[in-house]
Design an enzyme around this catalytic site. Structure first.
Site, PDB file in Angstrom:
ATOM      1  N   PHE A 133      -6.511  15.318 -20.078  1.00  0.00           N
ATOM      2  CA  PHE A 133      -5.645  14.634 -19.100  1.00  0.00           C
ATOM      3  C   PHE A 133      -4.317  15.356 -18.932  1.00  0.00           C
ATOM      4  CE2 PHE A 133      -8.389  11.253 -20.793  1.00  0.00           C
ATOM      5  CZ  PHE A 133      -8.940  10.782 -19.620  1.00  0.00           C
ATOM      6  N   HIS A 134      -4.395  16.649 -18.732  1.00  0.00           N
ATOM      7  CA  HIS A 134      -3.185  17.405 -18.421  1.00  0.00           C
ATOM      8  C   HIS A 134      -3.563  18.725 -17.748  1.00  0.00           C
ATOM      9  CE1 HIS A 134      -4.199  18.977 -22.506  1.00  0.00           C
ATOM     10  NE2 HIS A 134      -3.814  20.119 -21.974  1.00  0.00           N
ATOM     11  N   ALA A 135      -2.555  19.336 -17.152  1.00  0.00           N
ATOM     12  CA  ALA A 135      -2.688  20.691 -16.611  1.00  0.00           C
ATOM     13  C   ALA A 135      -1.504  21.498 -17.139  1.00  0.00           C
ATOM     14  CB  ALA A 135      -2.682  20.671 -15.090  1.00  0.00           C
TER      15      ALA A 135
END
Lengths: 138, 138
Positions: B49-51
């Site tokens: 759940f991240h970039a």
């Protein structure tokens, strides 16, 4: 002989555990090479059988269990590895053998140098000679 | 979107398999950080759940299996990882979620930069805004 077990700080939560490693916070060298060993299907197999002139390593058993023998002409120690949050530091000029791999074992190794065949002692007698010629304060 | 699966050259023998990774031979960046995730006890848990703004990664499922969703506002791909000799490269500006971990799964990740909280997008809406403001040729 410069080898020792140490703990990583695992972030554990209900969605699993995470160990993050970077230099210099968690290990004493920049990571130049990573390798992992898996699929050792019998406890009778031994691997390793070499020492390094200069390379240092951290060994981590990220799954299953195994043992590591570290050895110089002056002493030997057997470490049992069975936890992803334990690291085994092995310094230069130390012979190593890995054995008693469980069938599911995965051994992750972080190394301080890129591959260089000239850095290896692959015969124990060569290592022994070099060990004594470098002085016995290793 | 710059993500792709590739093969590592595993040295396989009767005493097990070994994959060695160093830059630039096997991956396109110097390894600045290593982390691994394990002990995800239920297939219902999702992680990631991240970039990242700039960081690149290679993900390797060294034990068990799991899936990785990589996503931009323009496309999404689901990769299945279940082999220690497969790497998944994920470039910058890509949202990722890891899921369907088998109970025995160990996910090893090699990263191109040290930890920097400022490099993360942790809200998809922030990532989306940044993605479009950087142009849509990513």
């Amino acid at each position: 002989m410069h080898s020792h077990l140490f703990n990583f700080d695992a972030k554990k939560s209900e969605i699993g555990s995470l160990v993050a490693i970077q230099s210099p916070e968690s290990i004493p060298f920049d990571i130049q090479r990573v390798y992992y060993i898996y699929g050792v299907d019998s406890k009778k197999y031994r691997r390793g059988f070499h020492a390094h002139r200069d390379l240092e390593q951290v060994l981590i058993c990220v799954k299953g269990s195994l043992k590591v023998l570290v050895k110089t002409p002056k002493e030997e120690i057997i470490y049992s590895l069975s936890s992803p949050d334990k690291g085994l530091f092995i310094g230069k000029m130390i012979w190593r053998e890995m054995f008693e791999f469980s069938k599911d074992a995965v051994l992750l190794v972080l190394a301080s140098k890129k591959y260089d065949e000239g850095d290896y002692y692959r015969e124990y007698s060569d290592f022994e000679n070099a060990f004594f010629s470098k002085g016995n304060n290793l």
